[in-house]
Structures are given as C-alpha cells and as structure tokens.
Design an enzyme around this catalytic site. Structure first.
Site: not given
Length: 470
Positions: A121, A151, A225
């Site tokens: 992402h 992911d 992230s």
C-alpha cells in the site's frame, strides 16, 4: 526584652524534656528489639544482591539493535495521479482533470545492492517512486513486484556503493512478551525508533481469517508503514503494516507482517515474478466451545477439518474430515490464523509434518504442499484445474472444472435452471481460452469493471453454452 528571654528559656526547657523522654523510654525500647529479628534483617542484603544480579542479567539494551537498524530503514515517497472533480473549464476544453498526490512510508534495505522491502500500500499506484536513505541521499526506485494479499512489495534502487542492510530473523521463534523495536519514518520524520513488546501473534484484522500479524505495543504512526520491526539482536522479525485507531494515529497497538512471510514473498518475487502459495488442501475452522460441542471433540483448540480437497496434499497424505490439526512442524495450531500464518511462509512442494487429533489420539502425517488448484469466482463458485480424464469425458482439449457452484442464491438458481452442474468444464472467459486457474485469474485481472463477463462452457451432455453477466 524580658519576654523574649522568657520564650527562649521555655523553648530550651521543652527541647531538653523531649530529648530526655526519648532517651529514657523510646530508645530503650528500640535497643530491646530481639536479636533474632536483627539477624533476620541482616539476611536481606544477600537476597538483594541476588535480585540485583537478576535485574542486571535481564536488563535489555536497545542501543545495539537501534544502531544496526536505523541506517537500513529508508523513507519512501510515492507520487500518484488521481482524478479530481471536473470543472466547467475542463468540460469546455475537453481536459481530463487530474492531480498529483504525494504519499510516504518506510522501507527496509535487505541487500547491499539496493533491494528494499516495504508495504504494497506504500507503493500502490505510483507514477514516481523515490527513496531517501538515512544519510539524506535520494534515489529513484523501481518496483520489482508486489503481493496485495500479504501487503508486501519489493523495490530496487541503484546506489553508488554497498549499503547497510538488515538480516531476516525467524518470526516463528518470536515470543509474546519479547522486547522489540519499531523503526520507521512517522510524519515524514527521519528514522525514528520506538520500543515495546510483542503483545500477541497470529492476529487477524480483517475478520476473514486471512491475515496473521504480529501485534506489538511499540508506537507506530502514519509513515511507519513498511518499516522494520526488529528484536534486541537487530534481526528483522516483521514489517510494520497497520494500526488500530479511531484517530488514524497510534493509541496502543500496531501490527506487522511476520518476517517469515515477508521473506517468502520476496524470494518468490525474485525467482518467479509472483507469489507461489503452498496449499494444504483442507477447509474447516478454528475449534471453539461450539465446535467442540457440535462435533463431540475433546479439545477447544486447533483447526477442525470439515472437508479434504480431492487430490490435494492432505488427501494423498491421509488426512480426513473430522481430524483436528494441533501442530505443524514445531508450531502449535490453536486457531486458523496460526495455520494460515505458517502456510503463508511455505511454498509448493514443501513437505511438512502435520499432527492431528483423531479419535482421541494424536497422529502425525507427512504432507506435501501443492500449488493452489482452486479459485473462487463469486458468479460461478469454486473452479479448479481439470484433470486429463475430465477433459476426455467432456471431449475438449482445454478448460477448468466447476468444482462447486456458488452459494449466492440468485446466481445458483440461474445456473440450475440452465442445467449447469458441478463438474462442467469452462473453456473460455471473455473470448480467451483457459487451461488453468492462473489463466482465469489473468483474464479477470485484465477485465474492465464495466465489461461483460462472457463465459463459455461444456455441460454434461457435451453441449457448448454461452452466458453473459454484467
């Protein structure tokens, strides 16, 4: 003056009386404390020394791990192009309204020549991608591959010199309560280190039991992230991915993709260009009190096998419906996410020892994991690769087999009313011949959202049928 002298005399007299009373009564009582109690008191320093040694031995320093990791974590900037609301001028001049949007995250260098692991992402939809190292050098980056299910993504830069990198640890060996560090670039800051413990393992945030995160209480915020979760040795045990928050910022827990899963995804991308999943070939659910009561089980933990897929590794090894998987290799299976997390780190043709509870006794089977041969297509149901005898039976050279019709009542009634049955062969989708579920996946992936779904199949009577769905 006489009053002052009188007050001083009274104060001195009061102090003398107080001291005398203390010496006569209180101090005398303290000196009469039993000797045994005094000797008992002197034993405490021995225990205190032991406790101090224990504390010193178990004291954790994060300095070494932070020094090893901080220079291997990078800042990833992603420029995407998004559509904006059309104005009258856009309509008049026939322009397509677009605007660029900048997103950012983190990444972890995993090789000296510039391979970097991050979250899917973080780099999704990128038009431009750049990476800034901890020494402020910036490089253009290219995407090597990505997997949206886990992911995880792999990107690459071309540095002038060898880079410091982080080595993968074994996330299966990570323990609840173990200290960990989260290193990333929250709020566009340079590499930031936070500490916490592993709060839980095999966490699923989707409710679909298709995730298996490491949960920690190390502070992770937007921008973290794709950053590193490392143990006190500085070994990479996870890729920070998500937080649970009503505000969008850290409020207590964060979640990381286990390193064993991330490493497997990266290896597959580098070797095959996509992710190869090793399939056990069973369906069922986590054992609960309700499961135990319904099926008369002697345990409330594990994975209950309701059905074994035909010709799967589990089928060929001898697993049966009603078995309860309790362990794979040295990993205890308490719930489905434990099983899912382990299998996500394995590849086709890997051989694993599966311990099940059957008729009150434990049995261990050696199972060869196979490549996934089934695919769920909501309109149709479950399709699988057709065997040569299936194709011969339907007198066709190519196709995939309908293994199970959809549970969607409207579609199911449509198929039944048209005489379509389980076992029928789908030969073409959107005018593209299909020979495997990979072919079906590719066709569906490239299909425009507004495009008709055109399915061609051969039914049990040998008749070729065509169906269109919007």
């Amino acid at each position: 003056m006489k009053k002052i002298l009188t007050m001083l005399f009274v104060s001195a007299l009061g102090g003398a009386l107080t001291l005398g009373a203390y010496k006569t009564f209180i101090e005398k009582e303290e000196n009469n404390t039993p000797l045994a109690n005094q000797e008992q008191a002197f034993t405490f320093p021995v225990s205190n020394t032991t406790n101090a040694k224990f504390i010193a031995d178990t004291e954790v320093s994060f300095v070494s791990a932070a020094e090893k990791t901080v220079h291997t974590v990078v800042h990833v900037k992603n420029v995407t192009i998004n559509s904006r609301q059309m104005t009258f001028e856009d309509l008049f001049f026939g322009r397509q309204p677009q605007r660029s949007q900048v997103g950012s995250g983190s990444g972890v260098i995993i090789s000296p020549d510039g391979y970097i692991i991050t979250n899917n992402h973080v780099i999704a939809g990128s038009r431009e991608l750049s990476v800034t190292l901890n020494n402020n050098k910036t490089y253009d980056a290219k995407i090597i591959g990505a997997d949206d299910k886990t992911d995880i993504a792999l990107i690459k830069i071309d540095p002038e010199e060898e880079l410091p990198f982080t080595t993968f640890g074994d996330s299966d060996q990570a323990k609840i309560g173990e200290w960990v560090l989260a290193v990333g670039n929250p709020f566009n800051l340079t590499s930031t280190v936070t500490a916490g413990i592993i709060s839980a393992k095999s966490r699923d945030l989707s409710g679909l039991q298709n995730q298996s995160f490491i949960q920690t209480d190390a502070a992770v915020n937007p921008g973290n992230s794709g950053g590193a979760l490392v143990n006190t040795n500085g070994d990479l045990i996870g890729i920070n991915t998500a937080i649970t928050s009503q505000t969008g910022s850290y409020i207590g827990y964060s979640f990381a993709v286990p390193s064993n899963i991330a490493r497997k995804v990266v290896q597959d991308i580098m070797e095959y260009g996509n992710v190869q999943h090793g399939i056990l070939g069973v369906t069922g659910g986590s054992v609960s009190a309700g499961y135990a009561e319904k099926f008369g089980l002697e345990t409330t933990e594990g994975f209950y096998i309701e059905e074994v897929e035909e010709d799967s590794g589990a089928d060929m090894a001898g697993l049966k419906s009603g078995d309860v998987i309790q362990k794979i290799e040295n990993i205890k299976i308490k719930k489905f996410t434990d099983l899912k997390g382990f299998l996500n780190s394995k590849s086709p043709n890997d051989v694993v020892n599966v311990t099940v509870l059957r008729d009150g006794k434990q049995k261990t089977f050696s199972v060869t994991l196979l490549k996934n041969q089934t695919l769920a297509v909501p309109i149709i149901g479950i399709i699988k690769n057709a065997k040569p005898e299936d194709l011969r039976k339907y007198k066709t050279k190519n196709g995939v087999k309908i293994s199970r019709l959809t549970t969607n009542k409207s579609y199911l009634s449509y198929w039944i009313s048209n005489g379509v049955k389980e076992g029928d062969i789908i030969t073409s989708i959107n005018n593209s011949k299909v020979n495997s579920i990979e072919d079906v996946q590719e066709v569906l992936k490239n299909r425009h959202p507004n495009e008709l779904l055109r399915i061609e199949l051969i039914n049990s009577k040998g008749e070729k049928e065509r169906y269109n769905f919007r």
